[in-house]
Scaffold this motif. Structure first.
Motif, short mmCIF file in Angstrom:
data_model
loop_
_atom_site.label_atom_id
_atom_site.label_comp_id
_atom_site.label_asym_id
_atom_site.label_seq_id
_atom_site.Cartn_x
_atom_site.Cartn_y
_atom_site.Cartn_z
N GLU A 283 0.57 -1.18 -0.35
CA GLU A 283 -0.38 0.04 -0.06
C GLU A 283 0.74 1.60 0.10
O GLU A 283 0.51 2.29 -0.74
CB GLU A 283 -0.97 0.28 1.15
N ILE A 284 1.87 1.04 0.69
CA ILE A 284 3.16 2.64 0.68
C ILE A 284 3.22 2.71 -1.04
O ILE A 284 3.06 3.60 -1.59
CB ILE A 284 3.88 1.88 1.48
N ILE A 285 4.27 1.83 -1.10
CA ILE A 285 4.46 1.88 -2.83
C ILE A 285 3.32 2.29 -3.70
O ILE A 285 3.47 3.03 -5.07
CB ILE A 285 5.17 0.38 -3.58
N ASN A 286 1.90 1.53 -3.61
CA ASN A 286 0.89 2.18 -4.24
C ASN A 286 0.50 3.22 -4.12
O ASN A 286 0.01 4.21 -5.16
CB ASN A 286 -0.64 0.57 -3.76
N GLN A 287 0.38 4.20 -3.11
CA GLN A 287 0.09 5.15 -2.60
C GLN A 287 1.47 6.18 -3.28
O GLN A 287 0.92 7.73 -3.74
CB GLN A 287 0.10 5.77 -0.84
N ILE A 288 2.68 5.86 -2.92
CA ILE A 288 3.48 6.66 -3.69
C ILE A 288 3.44 6.66 -5.02
O ILE A 288 3.64 8.10 -5.32
CB ILE A 288 4.60 6.78 -3.42
N LYS A 289 2.77 5.87 -5.64
CA LYS A 289 2.98 5.79 -7.27
C LYS A 289 1.93 6.34 -7.57
O LYS A 289 1.90 7.58 -8.73
CB LYS A 289 2.99 4.00 -7.83
N ASN A 290 0.77 6.59 -6.93
CA ASN A 290 -0.55 7.13 -7.23
C ASN A 290 -0.21 8.47 -7.01
O ASN A 290 -0.87 9.23 -8.56
CB ASN A 290 -2.11 6.55 -6.58
N ALA A 291 -0.15 8.84 -6.66
CA ALA A 291 0.16 10.30 -5.39
C ALA A 291 1.36 11.01 -7.06
O ALA A 291 0.62 11.70 -7.33
CB ALA A 291 0.65 10.76 -4.23
N CYS A 292 2.20 10.67 -7.42
CA CYS A 292 3.76 11.03 -8.35
C CYS A 292 2.84 10.81 -9.77
O CYS A 292 2.80 11.66 -10.47
CB CYS A 292 4.73 9.76 -7.95
#
Length: 465
Positions: A283-292
C-alpha cells in the motif's frame, strides 16, 4: 482437567509458532535448546541469535521487491540499518552481509563507519544517511567522510543552521536530504516533532539556501513519525502530506530523487502478534506511485531505516526464578536473579512488553504471578503480557528450578541500560552469548561478554586505581 502450562498456551494461542517449538517439555527458539544454553553458560544471560538479523532484512527486501514489480514502480528500494538500535560490531557485521546501507545519529556513529570501512565491510557503494541534530564533532566527522571521497554520505538537514556548517566544513560538492518535521498523533504530548523542518518551510528553505548553491545537491526528502508504520488514518494522512512536499520539490528540483520513509516496522511482542507487513509495503508503494502519477512527476527511490525490525527479534534474556513471596492473599511474587530496570530498561521506562515464556516445566500446573527484580526499587517488576493483563507461569517449586525467557529484546536495551557501565543497585550486567550457524547450519555459540564483576564496578566508581 487441562491445567498444565502447555494446555494454557494451546488454548490461548496458535502454537507452536515459527520460532517457538517444544521438545521434551523444553522450549526451543529457532530450534535452539535454551536449557542446554543455560546448562553451559548459566543464568542470567543475554543472547543474540545473529541469523535472525539477516532473515528480517531479506524479508523486508522481498516485500518491497514484490510490491515494486506488482505496481511497475520506477524507483529502487534501499534498506538502511538504523545503528542506534544496536551499535555492536557483531550486529553491524551480520547486517552488512546483506547489501544494505547505514543510517547514523551522532558523531561516534561515523567513527564506527570508519572502522567498518577499514575492514572493507562498508565501501563507497554503501549509502551513509546521517540523521540527528548536528554540532561540531558530528559535522566534522561527516565532512571528513565526504572529503575522503564517500560520495554516498548524505547528511539529512535537521535545522536551518546545519547546511551552512556543512558547507563550511566540506571542500567538495555534496548531496543532502531534508527531514520533514511531521505532525504527531493527536494523543501525543506535543503537536510537531522537534526533528526536521516544518512542511510549509521546506520549499522556501530550498529556494533560499540550496537552489543557487552550486556545491550542494538536494537528493532526498526524509519522513518519519514516532508511531511507526501502521495501518491508521493518521499514518496515511501524514504520508500523503509528505508526498505533496516531495511533488512540490520535484517540480522545481529535478535532483531530489529519493524519499526516505524512515523506520517503524513493529516487531513481535506476544504470541498473539498480528501485522500484515506485505500489505503495508504494497500500500505504501501504491500510494506513492498514485500520487506521483497524478502529479506527473517521477516516482522517488525508496529508502527505509529499520532498526528495531532489523535487530529486535534476534535478542533474548534468560533468568532463573529464585524464590516466591506471597505478600497477600492474591499476589505471588516470583523473584528473578537479575533486574528488569537494568537488563530490560524499556519495561520500566515505557512499559514495553516482550514475549515471555518459560524455558522448562511446560507440563507442570500453572499459576498467576508477578515478577520482581533484585533491586530495592519499587518499579523493578513485570506484571503483564502484551495481550493480557496477567502473567501465568508453571507453579513455583523450590525443588524444581524454573527458567524464563524474554524474547525479541535485541533493540535498544543494552545502550539504554548502559552496557558495561554502572547498574542500578549495582546489579551486574549478565553475560552475553552470540549464537550463529556454521556453513552446515549447525548451531555455534560464543561468549561475547562475561557477567560484570565487583572489581569492574568498583573501578568505575573510583574505588580501585
Amino acid at each position: 482437567m487441562k491445567n498444565k502450562y502447555i494446555d494454557l498456551i494451546d488454548q490461548t494461542y496458535y502454537f507452536p509458532q515459527e520460532e517457538f517449538t517444544l521438545d521434551d517439555n523444553k522450549l526451543l527458539f529457532h530450534n535452539i535448546d535454551l536449557m542446554q544454553l543455560v546448562e553451559e553458560y548459566g543464568a542470567p544471560l543475554k543472547f543474540t541469535y545473529l541469523p535472525q538479523i539477516s532473515n528480517n532484512i531479506n524479508k523486508a527486501k522481498s516485500w518491497f521487491k514484490k510490491a515494486i514489480e506488482k505496481h511497475n514502480y520506477g524507483g529502487q528500494y534501499n534498506y538502511c540499518y538504523c545503528t542506534k538500535s544496536s551499535h555492536f560490531e557483531h550486529v553491524l557485521t551480520e547486517a552488512l552481509k546483506n547489501n544494505i546501507h547505514i543510517e547514523t545519529s551522532s558523531a561516534i556513529d561515523i567513527n564506527i563507519v570508519n572502522n567498518l570501512i577499514s575492514q572493507n565491510k562498508i565501501t563507497k557503494d554503501n549509502y551513509i544517511i546521517c540523521n540527528g541534530f548536528k554540532r561540531e564533532a558530528y559535522i566534522k566527522n561527516i565532512a571528513d567522510l565526504i572529503n575522503g571521497g564517500h560520495e554516498k554520505c548524505v547528511p539529512i538537514i535537521d535545522n536551518y543552521e546545519e547546511l551552512n556548517l556543512l558547507d563550511e566544513a566540506i571542500d567538495r560538492d555534496f548531496s543532502v536530504g531534508i527531514r520533514i518535521a511531521s505532525e504527531e498523533e493527536p494523543k501525543f504530548e506535543f503537536y510537531t516533532s522537534r526533528l526536521g523542518i516544518g512542511y510549509r518551510n521546506i520549499v522556501p528553505f530550498y529556494n533560499r539556501e540550496i537552489k543557487d548553491n552550486e556545491k550542494v545537491t538536494l537528493k532526498m526528502l526524509h519522513f518519519f513519525i514516532n508511531t511507526g508504520i501502521r495501518d491508521t488514518a493518521y499514518y496515511w494522512n501524514e504520508l500523503l502530506k509528505c508526498l505533496k512536499v516531495y511533488i512540490q520539490l520535484r517540480k522545481i528540483c529535478p535532483t531530489v530523487d529519493s524519499l526516505n520513509i524512515g523506520g517503524g516496522f513493529p516487531i513481535k511482542n506476544s504470541l498473539a502478534f498480528n501485522y500484515d507487513y506485505e500489505y503495508m509495503v504494497d500500500e505504501i508503494i501504491n500510494q506513492i506511485k498514485n500520487a506521483c502519477d497524478e502529479a506527473e512527476v517521477p516516482v522517488p527511490h525508496i529508502f527505509t531505516e529499520f532498526g528495531s525490525f532489523t535487530v529486535g527479534e534476534s535478542g533474548g534474556a534468560v533468568y532463573e526464578v529464585l524464590y516466591q513471596k506471597q505478600q497477600n492473599d492474591r499476589e505471588k511474587w516470583n523473584m528473578i536473579n537479575s533486574s528488569f530496570i537494568t537488563t530490560l530498561p524499556d519495561t520500566w521506562a515505557i512499559s514495553k512488553r516482550f514475549i515471555l515464556l518459560p524455558l522448562n516445566r511446560w507440563n507442570d500446573e500453572y499459576e498467576r504471578v508477578l515478577l520482581g527484580g533484585l533491586t530495592c526499587d519499587s518499579d523493578d517488576y513485570y506484571n503483564s503480557e502484551q495481550n493480557m493483563n496477567a502473567i501465568y507461569l508453571p507453579k513455583f517449586n523450590k525443588n524444581k528450578p524454573l527458567y524464563i525467557g524474554f524474547f525479541n529484546t535485541g533493540a535498544y536495551q543494552e545502550t539504554i541500560g548502559g552496557f558495561g557501565g554502572l547498574q542500578h543497585c549495582l546489579i551486574p550486567t549478565p553475560k552475553h552469548i552470540l549464537i550463529d550457524r556454521d556453513e552446515n547450519g549447525e548451531i555455534t555459540t560464543k561468549l561475547f561478554a562475561e557477567q560484570q564483576t565487583a572489581e569492574q564496578l568498583l573501578k568505575i566508581l573510583g574505588y580501585n586505581d
